[in-house]
Design a protein around this motif. Structure first.
Motif, PDB file in Angstrom:
ATOM      1  N   ASN A  49      90.753  79.869 180.956  1.00 14.75           N
ATOM      2  CA  ASN A  49      89.582  79.698 180.097  1.00 14.75           C
ATOM      3  C   ASN A  49      89.953  79.099 178.739  1.00 14.75           C
ATOM      4  O   ASN A  49      89.090  78.673 178.003  1.00 14.75           O
ATOM      5  CB  ASN A  49      88.873  81.044 179.879  1.00 14.75           C
ATOM      6  N   ASN A  50      91.229  79.042 178.424  1.00  9.68           N
ATOM      7  CA  ASN A  50      91.667  78.613 177.100  1.00  9.68           C
ATOM      8  C   ASN A  50      91.914  77.118 177.053  1.00  9.68           C
ATOM      9  O   ASN A  50      93.033  76.638 176.898  1.00  9.68           O
ATOM     10  CB  ASN A  50      92.931  79.380 176.694  1.00  9.68           C
ATOM     11  N   ARG A  51      90.818  76.370 177.177  1.00 11.17           N
ATOM     12  CA  ARG A  51      90.910  74.913 177.101  1.00 11.17           C
ATOM     13  C   ARG A  51      89.579  74.330 176.656  1.00 11.17           C
ATOM     14  O   ARG A  51      88.533  74.971 176.756  1.00 11.17           O
ATOM     15  CB  ARG A  51      91.347  74.322 178.431  1.00 11.17           C
ATOM     16  N   ILE A  52      89.679  73.125 176.142  1.00 13.66           N
ATOM     17  CA  ILE A  52      88.492  72.368 175.755  1.00 13.66           C
ATOM     18  C   ILE A  52      88.330  71.276 176.803  1.00 13.66           C
ATOM     19  O   ILE A  52      89.253  70.500 177.043  1.00 13.66           O
ATOM     20  CB  ILE A  52      88.637  71.768 174.348  1.00 13.66           C
ATOM     21  N   ASP A  88     101.449  75.810 161.026  1.00 16.36           N
ATOM     22  CA  ASP A  88     102.661  76.609 161.185  1.00 16.36           C
ATOM     23  C   ASP A  88     102.369  77.808 162.082  1.00 16.36           C
ATOM     24  O   ASP A  88     101.598  78.696 161.697  1.00 16.36           O
ATOM     25  CB  ASP A  88     103.147  77.080 159.819  1.00 16.36           C
ATOM     26  N   PRO A  89     102.987  77.881 163.268  1.00 16.71           N
ATOM     27  CA  PRO A  89     102.720  79.018 164.164  1.00 16.71           C
ATOM     28  C   PRO A  89     103.175  80.349 163.583  1.00 16.71           C
ATOM     29  O   PRO A  89     102.668  81.398 163.973  1.00 16.71           O
ATOM     30  CB  PRO A  89     103.508  78.679 165.432  1.00 16.71           C
ATOM     31  N   ASN A  90     104.085  80.322 162.625  1.00 15.69           N
ATOM     32  CA  ASN A  90     104.570  81.560 161.998  1.00 15.69           C
ATOM     33  C   ASN A  90     103.640  82.064 160.897  1.00 15.69           C
ATOM     34  O   ASN A  90     103.844  83.156 160.372  1.00 15.69           O
ATOM     35  CB  ASN A  90     105.969  81.343 161.428  1.00 15.69           C
ATOM     36  N   ALA A  91     102.637  81.264 160.565  1.00 15.09           N
ATOM     37  CA  ALA A  91     101.727  81.643 159.479  1.00 15.09           C
ATOM     38  C   ALA A  91     100.418  82.237 159.987  1.00 15.09           C
ATOM     39  O   ALA A  91      99.472  82.380 159.229  1.00 15.09           O
ATOM     40  CB  ALA A  91     101.444  80.429 158.601  1.00 15.09           C
ATOM     41  N   CYS A  92     100.354  82.573 161.268  1.00 10.03           N
ATOM     42  CA  CYS A  92      99.142  83.169 161.830  1.00 10.03           C
ATOM     43  C   CYS A  92      98.879  84.529 161.191  1.00 10.03           C
ATOM     44  O   CYS A  92      99.802  85.306 160.975  1.00 10.03           O
ATOM     45  CB  CYS A  92      99.281  83.358 163.338  1.00 10.03           C
ATOM     46  N   ASP A  94      97.414  87.711 162.190  1.00  6.17           N
ATOM     47  CA  ASP A  94      96.954  88.514 163.327  1.00  6.17           C
ATOM     48  C   ASP A  94      96.378  87.635 164.435  1.00  6.17           C
ATOM     49  O   ASP A  94      97.082  86.855 165.025  1.00  6.17           O
ATOM     50  CB  ASP A  94      95.945  89.578 162.879  1.00  6.17           C
ATOM     51  N   THR A  95      95.084  87.733 164.642  1.00  7.80           N
ATOM     52  CA  THR A  95      94.440  87.060 165.760  1.00  7.80           C
ATOM     53  C   THR A  95      94.147  85.594 165.486  1.00  7.80           C
ATOM     54  O   THR A  95      94.180  84.778 166.394  1.00  7.80           O
ATOM     55  CB  THR A  95      93.113  87.780 166.098  1.00  7.80           C
ATOM     56  N   PHE A  96      93.863  85.234 164.248  1.00  2.82           N
ATOM     57  CA  PHE A  96      93.346  83.906 163.943  1.00  2.82           C
ATOM     58  C   PHE A  96      94.346  83.026 163.201  1.00  2.82           C
ATOM     59  O   PHE A  96      95.202  83.511 162.461  1.00  2.82           O
ATOM     60  CB  PHE A  96      92.053  84.021 163.143  1.00  2.82           C
ATOM     61  N   VAL A  97      94.213  81.720 163.388  1.00  7.20           N
ATOM     62  CA  VAL A  97      95.065  80.744 162.719  1.00  7.20           C
ATOM     63  C   VAL A  97      94.780  80.747 161.230  1.00  7.20           C
ATOM     64  O   VAL A  97      95.685  80.904 160.406  1.00  7.20           O
ATOM     65  CB  VAL A  97      94.866  79.328 163.316  1.00  7.20           C
ATOM     66  N   ASN A  98      93.521  80.525 160.856  1.00  5.00           N
ATOM     67  CA  ASN A  98      93.058  80.553 159.455  1.00  5.00           C
ATOM     68  C   ASN A  98      93.970  79.787 158.502  1.00  5.00           C
ATOM     69  O   ASN A  98      94.323  80.276 157.434  1.00  5.00           O
ATOM     70  CB  ASN A  98      92.880  81.992 158.963  1.00  5.00           C
ATOM     71  N   GLN A  99      94.326  78.574 158.861  1.00  9.18           N
ATOM     72  CA  GLN A  99      95.133  77.718 158.001  1.00  9.18           C
ATOM     73  C   GLN A  99      94.342  76.477 157.615  1.00  9.18           C
ATOM     74  O   GLN A  99      93.461  76.045 158.345  1.00  9.18           O
ATOM     75  CB  GLN A  99      96.416  77.291 158.716  1.00  9.18           C
ATOM     76  N   ARG A 100      94.673  75.930 156.444  1.00  5.45           N
ATOM     77  CA  ARG A 100      94.060  74.699 155.937  1.00  5.45           C
ATOM     78  C   ARG A 100      92.533  74.835 155.839  1.00  5.45           C
ATOM     79  O   ARG A 100      91.781  73.914 156.174  1.00  5.45           O
ATOM     80  CB  ARG A 100      94.453  73.506 156.795  1.00  5.45           C
ATOM     81  N   CYS A 136      94.938  82.286 167.489  1.00  2.73           N
ATOM     82  CA  CYS A 136      96.351  81.868 167.434  1.00  2.73           C
ATOM     83  C   CYS A 136      96.935  81.510 168.793  1.00  2.73           C
ATOM     84  O   CYS A 136      97.465  80.417 168.974  1.00  2.73           O
ATOM     85  CB  CYS A 136      97.206  82.962 166.792  1.00  2.73           C
ATOM     86  N   GLY A 137      96.888  82.417 169.736  1.00  6.28           N
ATOM     87  CA  GLY A 137      97.488  82.170 171.040  1.00  6.28           C
ATOM     88  C   GLY A 137      96.854  81.012 171.774  1.00  6.28           C
ATOM     89  O   GLY A 137      97.537  80.254 172.466  1.00  6.28           O
ATOM     90  N   HIS A 138      95.556  80.828 171.620  1.00  9.28           N
ATOM     91  CA  HIS A 138      94.867  79.735 172.296  1.00  9.28           C
ATOM     92  C   HIS A 138      95.329  78.389 171.741  1.00  9.28           C
ATOM     93  O   HIS A 138      95.569  77.442 172.498  1.00  9.28           O
ATOM     94  CB  HIS A 138      93.354  79.867 172.151  1.00  9.28           C
ATOM     95  N   PHE A 139      95.444  78.315 170.409  1.00  9.46           N
ATOM     96  CA  PHE A 139      95.834  77.048 169.788  1.00  9.46           C
ATOM     97  C   PHE A 139      97.315  76.756 169.978  1.00  9.46           C
ATOM     98  O   PHE A 139      97.701  75.698 170.464  1.00  9.46           O
ATOM     99  CB  PHE A 139      95.478  77.058 168.304  1.00  9.46           C
ATOM    100  N   PHE A 140      98.176  77.711 169.605  1.00  7.81           N
ATOM    101  CA  PHE A 140      99.613  77.443 169.615  1.00  7.81           C
ATOM    102  C   PHE A 140     100.233  77.516 171.011  1.00  7.81           C
ATOM    103  O   PHE A 140     101.098  76.714 171.340  1.00  7.81           O
ATOM    104  CB  PHE A 140     100.346  78.396 168.666  1.00  7.81           C
ATOM    105  N   GLU A 141      99.812  78.443 171.831  1.00  4.41           N
ATOM    106  CA  GLU A 141     100.428  78.602 173.159  1.00  4.41           C
ATOM    107  C   GLU A 141      99.726  77.778 174.237  1.00  4.41           C
ATOM    108  O   GLU A 141     100.372  77.134 175.050  1.00  4.41           O
ATOM    109  CB  GLU A 141     100.451  80.079 173.547  1.00  4.41           C
ATOM    110  N   ASP A 142      98.395  77.816 174.228  1.00  6.36           N
ATOM    111  CA  ASP A 142      97.635  77.116 175.265  1.00  6.36           C
ATOM    112  C   ASP A 142      97.257  75.691 174.877  1.00  6.36           C
ATOM    113  O   ASP A 142      96.644  74.974 175.666  1.00  6.36           O
ATOM    114  CB  ASP A 142      96.365  77.909 175.612  1.00  6.36           C
TER     115      ASP A 142
END
Length: 155
Positions: A49-52, A88-92, A94-100, A136-142
């Protein structure tokens, strides 16, 4: 006899005009309103399910992309020029990317509040925009991201 030849010529001319008009319309398939699946569907789970669905999205300037969100996803659209490698995957957090966050064109509805919905995003300027799932996991891993290419309509 001359009349039938003249009619045949007219028919060919009308057919040629019709084909030219059809080809002209086919040459500009870019729509003003586009539907994109953000998640494969409510009957899928996990990575499936983790795709566009439509990694390359094209819409005319002034158009709308309707993101049909299935499940725990959050639509984030970034200003022109932002790339997936800019995160930056290390800047997540918790659950969300929330960068830029200062470079977003649109920050979608939190999936904590509402998981299944449609979010309409307006694109007023030509260019290429990055769309990500802010989980986070959807963007960086999937690798759940896509690009919206906004085109100037031809006259």
């Amino acid at each position: 006899m001359k009349g039938s030849k003249l009619m045949a010529m007219w028919r060919r001319a009308i057919l040629a005009i019709g084909l030219t008009a059809s080809l002209a319309m086919a040459a500009e398939p870019i729509l003003k309103n586009v539907v994109v699946n953000f998640g494969a569907g409510l009957n899928t789970e996990g990575g499936a399910n983790n795709r566009i669905i439509r990694r390359q999205i094209e819409v005319r300037k002034g158009g709308v992309v309707n993101f049909v969100v299935s499940g725990f996803h959050q639509v984030f659209v970034y200003q022109r020029g932002i790339q997936p490698d800019d995160f930056d995957p290390n800047a997540c957090s918790d659950t969300f990317v929330n960068q830029r966050l200062d470079q977003t064109l649109y920050q979608g509805i939190s999936p904590v509040e509402n998981q299944n919905r449609v979010e309409a995003v307006y694109f007023g300027e030509p260019g290429t925009y990055l769309v990500i799932c802010n989980v986070c996991g959807h963007f960086f891993e999937d690798k759940m991201f896509a690009f919206v290419k906004v085109l100037q309509p031809s006259n």
